[in-house]
Design an enzyme around this catalytic site. Sequence first.
Site, PDB file in Angstrom:
ATOM      1  N   ASP B 171       0.805  -1.217   0.000  1.00 41.57           N
ATOM      2  CA  ASP B 171       0.000   0.000   0.000  1.00 41.57           C
ATOM      3  C   ASP B 171       0.842   1.272   0.000  1.00 41.57           C
ATOM      4  O   ASP B 171       0.328   2.351   0.266  1.00 41.57           O
ATOM      5  CB  ASP B 171      -0.923   0.011   1.219  1.00 41.57           C
ATOM      6  CG  ASP B 171      -2.227  -0.698   0.914  1.00 41.57           C
ATOM      7  OD1 ASP B 171      -2.495  -0.901  -0.281  1.00 41.57           O
ATOM      8  OD2 ASP B 171      -2.949  -1.048   1.854  1.00 41.57           O
ATOM      9  N   ALA B 172       2.127   1.138  -0.287  1.00 46.54           N
ATOM     10  CA  ALA B 172       2.960   2.338  -0.304  1.00 46.54           C
ATOM     11  C   ALA B 172       2.692   3.129  -1.579  1.00 46.54           C
ATOM     12  O   ALA B 172       2.313   2.574  -2.598  1.00 46.54           O
ATOM     13  CB  ALA B 172       4.420   1.940  -0.231  1.00 46.54           C
TER      14      ALA B 172
END
Lengths: 347, 556
Positions: B171-172
């Site tokens: 989810d970066a």
Amino acid sequence: MSAKNEKKFNVVYGEAVGAVAAHSFGEPSTQMVLRTFHSAGIASSVVTGLPRILELVDARKKQQSPLMTIRLDKSYAKNYEKAKQVKAQFEEVLVKSLLENFTEDLKNVTMVLEFDKEKLAQSDLTLKFISGKLQAKFENIDAEQEGHSLKIKYKSKKEMKSARTMFVNMRNFAVKGLQGIKKATVQQDDDGEFYIITSGSNMAGALDIEGVDKEHLYSNDMFDVLKVYGIEAARNMIANELKKTMDEENVSVGFRHIGLLADAMTYGGSIKSAGRHGIAGNKASVFARASYEETVKHFVNASVFGERDPLKGVSENILIGKQINVGTGRIKLAIKKEDLKKVDAEK
Amino acid sequence: MHINADKGRVRKPYILMENGKSKFTPELREKLKTREIDFNYLVRRGIIEYLDAEEEENVEVAIDEAHINKSTTHMEVDPAIMFGLTVNSSVYPEFNNAGRHPVAWNFMKQSQGLYSTNFNDRYDARSYILFYPQLPLIDSITYRTLGLERHPQGQNMVVALSTYYGYNMKDAVVFNKAAVDRGLGRSAFFRSYADEEMRYPGGQQDHFTLPPPTAEGYRGEHVYSRLGEDGIIEPEMDVKEGDALVGKISPPRFLEEQTSFGIGEEKVRDNSVELRSGEQGTVDRVMLSETIGATRIAKVRIRSIKIPEIGDKFASRQSQKGVISMIVNQEDMPYTKDGIVPDMLLNPIGLPNRMTYGHMLEMLGAKAGSLKGKKFDGTPFSNNGAALVDEFGSILKEYGFDEFGDEEFYDGRTGRKFKGKIFTGVVYYQRLWHMVSLKLQVRSRGPVQILTRQPTEGKPRKGGLKFGEMEREALIGYGASLLLKERMLDQSDKASVWICRDCGDIGYYDYIKNVAVCPLCGGSSLEEVEISYAFKLLIDELKSMHILPRVRMKSD
């Protein structure tokens, strides 16, 4: 440790096998808790999953679903009728299940058992047989037959309390079958051989029945196994049952960890639970016991009996702030470098 | 017959039917539009009826005019009102997984925006104001009804569904440095401090003033250097952690012993408010007022500018959250053939598992909207999915873009063209108030607890991270005995204790006589031993319950 031995055990000297086993056991068990309570809808009388693991690890005397698996001798195994005959000898028929009514007269220490005619016929029993069985089992009684009733009189001292307990035991007595076996079913395996599964465990009784393969008798009641086959068998049974339950839940734990737990529970010759009444409660160190459960009790008892704590274990050494006796802390310096020089010089 | 007329039961309006047709005729619709009639008129005239949950069981409701059949008794006023606030707050919710809506709602709660237009006059304990909030390119009826147009909580960002050298795993997200420099996601963080001149029994009182150096607990001149004459800090002063904001002196905690010289100079104790540890900023506003009890109160608001940095959290309205993992220079970012550099690179693996198709639809729609200069409506069930894609596609085509939103990209670092096309669009992203600058904490040395002498816990107390029981077990299992000792003793509550060789009790060292003393047996043959302070406490506690543990020592 020699290289030969090291290979044999595959464990490095000083390895904290217990802690590693606990980790290997504990981590997947947490996942099991989540899963077992979510598998709703599957009604099963046999306890599996985490409740079963707890039952085994706590060494419960009364487990929820004791089971026996009985293989039959070759001459019986292929014949359904014969297998059914063997099965019939297992299912217990209690006196109270045959009764229509009973009256206790504790003043005269007599009890009248009124039997149900149909039930007697169903179980293929006669009053004569029952009275014979009862007289053989219980001493000092007179049994008198009156129609469908049996009048029982306690002959010895007119003691109400012992008479009362005996009357209760009498009604719970199994006139037929093995004590403690509630149900037995004949099953067929893939090879077409018949075998029997019983609900309830009574290995000593099962061994006396003809047609039972005495070498393949299995029970999941650890205390029954201990009583009949001894501690080694009980150890193997505990380990196997744990492994089986874990496998059913698709949890894979190395067998050596399970074996270690079973060993720890049984090495004293009796079955000890893993909790505070068993392994953990019998630790040598006061501090180790006190840091687990019932702190005050252990300290007070230790002071009363003047216990000494030699600080050999892990927990107590962490508490006081010493290097633990495990892993790298296990190795001690045998000789100092300066001293070694002296030895060399002497040579 | 079952009549339920409980107070407070939830009811919902429906349009009634007449002769297989909706009672809400086009004429009435026109009248409603021109405000000739209102909603209550319709309710009074029996065109709209309120039903509760139990009545709903016995009616047949058509979702819209097209779904009316013979047995229909009612019609929805609007399909969107079958959802509550949670679902209606996001756009295109009907295309998303139901389980993601509460998540999206949660993110909206945490967004920084323009929560109030009079924020400048307020002294909230904490507040966040986005510098350049924007209206979303896709909104909904609910969005407008709630008045969120006046309180926007995000910005429209150009997003490409692309990886970037492994920097946006999971989810970066990767941000464009130039976009951040231009003010993307920039916000102000306000924290208010309050203090009061308390009155104490006996006529004593606190005073806002510059604490005198004689005050108990005086922390040095530099701490109070920014305070004004009245003891309260001046606006627009830059402050850092530990600086006093309101100088305050309080009477001593315990009653003073009477000195033989009578009443001398009254002793005071420094009780100033200081800036929280790990924070810094500028004094934004200062307020001085009085409470009902006629004691003076001072409030100080500190402002600090939060520029997006690595570790700050962002989320779309479609429950897609992400943490900045890298801020890349514009020249190193991928660029399209038109020279467009995305503001943000989102990893596409976040989409399939969560099934947030609305996110992709928003990307496409907002992209079309930004080209045409038009806002689109994302109210639930107001659109047909396939028709939407066609509509957006035709707009994109009209402006010379790929109709499915894909773009040809060139790698900024190598200049090479990517083999595949990358789905690019515009998404309304919210900056959430989880920011590293407010959470970052390190400790090598620091305060300890008074009782146990173990390190403190928690950020405000400059605490360490707990090395708990499970961590301890892990080290035992690994066999790292010296590391374990370091964690449990050396870096924790190591204490040097004198223990009597004769009686095994704890003694002390008398530095005046220069000799160790055992108070139990009176002997002086003691050994200095390093144990954990917790163990010493345990011994003390056992002694207090009449158990005397004796320590026997062995030389190495």
